[in-house]
Design a protein around this motif. Sequence first.
Motif, mmCIF file in Angstrom:
data_model
loop_
_atom_site.group_PDB
_atom_site.id
_atom_site.type_symbol
_atom_site.label_atom_id
_atom_site.label_comp_id
_atom_site.label_asym_id
_atom_site.label_seq_id
_atom_site.Cartn_x
_atom_site.Cartn_y
_atom_site.Cartn_z
ATOM 1 N N ASP A 205 9.645 -6.311 -1.852
ATOM 2 C CA ASP A 205 9.654 -5.046 -1.116
ATOM 3 C C ASP A 205 8.902 -3.975 -1.893
ATOM 4 O O ASP A 205 8.853 -3.987 -3.131
ATOM 5 C CB ASP A 205 11.092 -4.565 -0.883
ATOM 6 C CG ASP A 205 11.750 -5.213 0.320
ATOM 7 O OD1 ASP A 205 11.051 -5.895 1.088
ATOM 8 O OD2 ASP A 205 12.977 -5.016 0.492
ATOM 9 N N ARG A 206 8.326 -3.025 -1.143
ATOM 10 C CA ARG A 206 7.694 -1.859 -1.765
ATOM 11 C C ARG A 206 8.737 -0.749 -1.828
ATOM 12 O O ARG A 206 9.221 -0.278 -0.796
ATOM 13 C CB ARG A 206 6.474 -1.407 -0.970
ATOM 14 C CG ARG A 206 5.340 -2.434 -0.951
ATOM 15 C CD ARG A 206 4.125 -1.885 -0.224
ATOM 16 N NE ARG A 206 3.555 -0.750 -0.946
ATOM 17 C CZ ARG A 206 2.699 -0.847 -1.958
ATOM 18 N NH1 ARG A 206 2.295 -2.049 -2.366
ATOM 19 N NH2 ARG A 206 2.220 0.221 -2.557
ATOM 20 N N VAL B 262 9.578 3.048 -3.100
ATOM 21 C CA VAL B 262 9.081 4.350 -3.548
ATOM 22 C C VAL B 262 10.240 5.117 -4.151
ATOM 23 O O VAL B 262 11.274 5.313 -3.496
ATOM 24 C CB VAL B 262 8.444 5.140 -2.389
ATOM 25 C CG1 VAL B 262 8.147 6.574 -2.820
ATOM 26 C CG2 VAL B 262 7.164 4.454 -1.923
ATOM 27 N N ALA C 291 11.045 -5.917 -6.931
ATOM 28 C CA ALA C 291 10.330 -5.044 -5.995
ATOM 29 C C ALA C 291 9.030 -4.551 -6.617
ATOM 30 O O ALA C 291 8.852 -4.530 -7.842
ATOM 31 C CB ALA C 291 11.206 -3.853 -5.612
ATOM 32 N N HIS C 292 8.104 -4.129 -5.751
ATOM 33 C CA HIS C 292 6.874 -3.465 -6.171
ATOM 34 C C HIS C 292 7.180 -1.973 -6.160
ATOM 35 O O HIS C 292 7.314 -1.371 -5.099
ATOM 36 C CB HIS C 292 5.730 -3.800 -5.201
ATOM 37 C CG HIS C 292 4.421 -3.188 -5.584
ATOM 38 N ND1 HIS C 292 3.464 -3.858 -6.307
ATOM 39 C CD2 HIS C 292 3.914 -1.947 -5.352
ATOM 40 C CE1 HIS C 292 2.416 -3.078 -6.498
ATOM 41 N NE2 HIS C 292 2.666 -1.904 -5.930
ATOM 42 N N VAL D 283 6.702 2.001 -6.688
ATOM 43 C CA VAL D 283 5.770 3.126 -6.748
ATOM 44 C C VAL D 283 6.553 4.345 -7.219
ATOM 45 O O VAL D 283 7.486 4.792 -6.544
ATOM 46 C CB VAL D 283 5.124 3.404 -5.377
ATOM 47 C CG1 VAL D 283 4.179 4.602 -5.473
ATOM 48 C CG2 VAL D 283 4.388 2.181 -4.860
ATOM 49 N N GLU E 241 2.879 1.227 -9.815
ATOM 50 C CA GLU E 241 1.927 2.284 -9.490
ATOM 51 C C GLU E 241 2.624 3.630 -9.615
ATOM 52 O O GLU E 241 3.863 3.698 -9.581
ATOM 53 C CB GLU E 241 1.389 2.114 -8.065
ATOM 54 C CG GLU E 241 0.633 0.813 -7.848
ATOM 55 C CD GLU E 241 0.182 0.635 -6.411
ATOM 56 O OE1 GLU E 241 -0.987 0.960 -6.114
ATOM 57 O OE2 GLU E 241 1.006 0.178 -5.595
ATOM 58 N N GLY F 168 -0.024 1.567 0.670
ATOM 59 C CA GLY F 168 0.629 0.513 1.440
ATOM 60 C C GLY F 168 1.949 0.893 2.065
ATOM 61 O O GLY F 168 2.614 0.056 2.670
ATOM 62 N N ALA G 50 5.983 2.135 2.387
ATOM 63 C CA ALA G 50 7.235 1.805 1.693
ATOM 64 C C ALA G 50 8.176 1.038 2.602
ATOM 65 O O ALA G 50 8.249 1.304 3.803
ATOM 66 C CB ALA G 50 7.919 3.077 1.210
ATOM 67 N N ASP G 51 8.876 0.083 2.011
ATOM 68 C CA ASP G 51 9.992 -0.577 2.698
ATOM 69 C C ASP G 51 11.293 0.181 2.441
ATOM 70 O O ASP G 51 12.161 0.246 3.303
ATOM 71 C CB ASP G 51 10.138 -2.023 2.211
ATOM 72 C CG ASP G 51 8.940 -2.870 2.568
ATOM 73 O OD1 ASP G 51 8.647 -3.007 3.768
ATOM 74 O OD2 ASP G 51 8.284 -3.381 1.637
#
Length: 322
Positions: free
Chosen positions: A141-142, A144, A165-166, A168, A187, A205, A207-208
């Motif tokens: 998941d992205r 933030v 998770a990715h 940000v 990031e 991209g 956010a999830d």
Amino acid sequence: MTDMIRAAMIEALGQDPVIRTIPAPAPQAGRVLVRMAASALNFADLLKARGQYQEPADPPFVPGLEGAGTILSAGGCPGLEAGMRVVVSAPGTMAEQVLVDPQAVQPMPDAMGWDQAAGFQVAYGTSHLALAGRGGLAEGDRLVVLGAAGGVGLTAVEIGAAMGAHVVAVARGADKLEVARRAGAAEGIDSADCPDLRAALRALGGADVVYDPVGAEPGEAAFGALRPGGRFLAIGFAGGRPPTLPLNHALVKNIAIHGFYWGGYRSLDPQALQGSMCALFDLFEAGRLSPVAGDVLPLDQVARGFGLLRDRKSVGKVVITL
């Protein structure tokens, strides 16, 4: 045990704490007496000192919502004994001794230092229970994170990365972004140099999951970057006000908005709270979490600690040693 102890004291709403000498609490059956080693400051302490917290207190009162120390008397409570090192989650931890319910203490890992333990519960507990529970964060998941270098935001970065998770990170200034990157952010966006946060997040991209301890305009911008089916976690309002969220967008994009107050779980679901803390201690012992206090100050400098938090000059938690 001594007859008198030192404690920080809020004597009037809107004022910083002062140091006072007060009678030491007496041991009681069914209650746990703890000699505090350290206590941590949270944004909630500022709100409580202003009379703006959801659980208000009339002055004079001792600030602090969490800390760590050594049990002086277990009061006959099962599973606890004198000499045990514990974390404490209760109002009034900024005193040399506290008397609390047994549910307010939990044994801490042997390898965890006092400075780490003092600020571990609220920040890490909030992020873990919010992300793993209401946020439904899954690997890939992205995520933030707003206020990503703050005491709570930084733990969300670290836990989100540990969950796969990715991440940000959104923070003010290159130094704070570097702290977030070291905690696991993939990031980063400098909010001080970003005229359109929503567009910047969408360019990365979207956010999830949005983890928002800031509110106000940053929260509104991050909400606008959520993908369909996303989850918005309202953690706090350090920006001064709650974000104004368009519910029609939530409806059309199937976005879930979750309010999350860690302290409320003491009565809402204490088992979930305890289970989350056990999972976090396991992650710590496995070397996957590295809590670091931002500023460590003696009790005599507690007013300075309040100032650091109020002026947003702290990176990570402000810890007061006792």
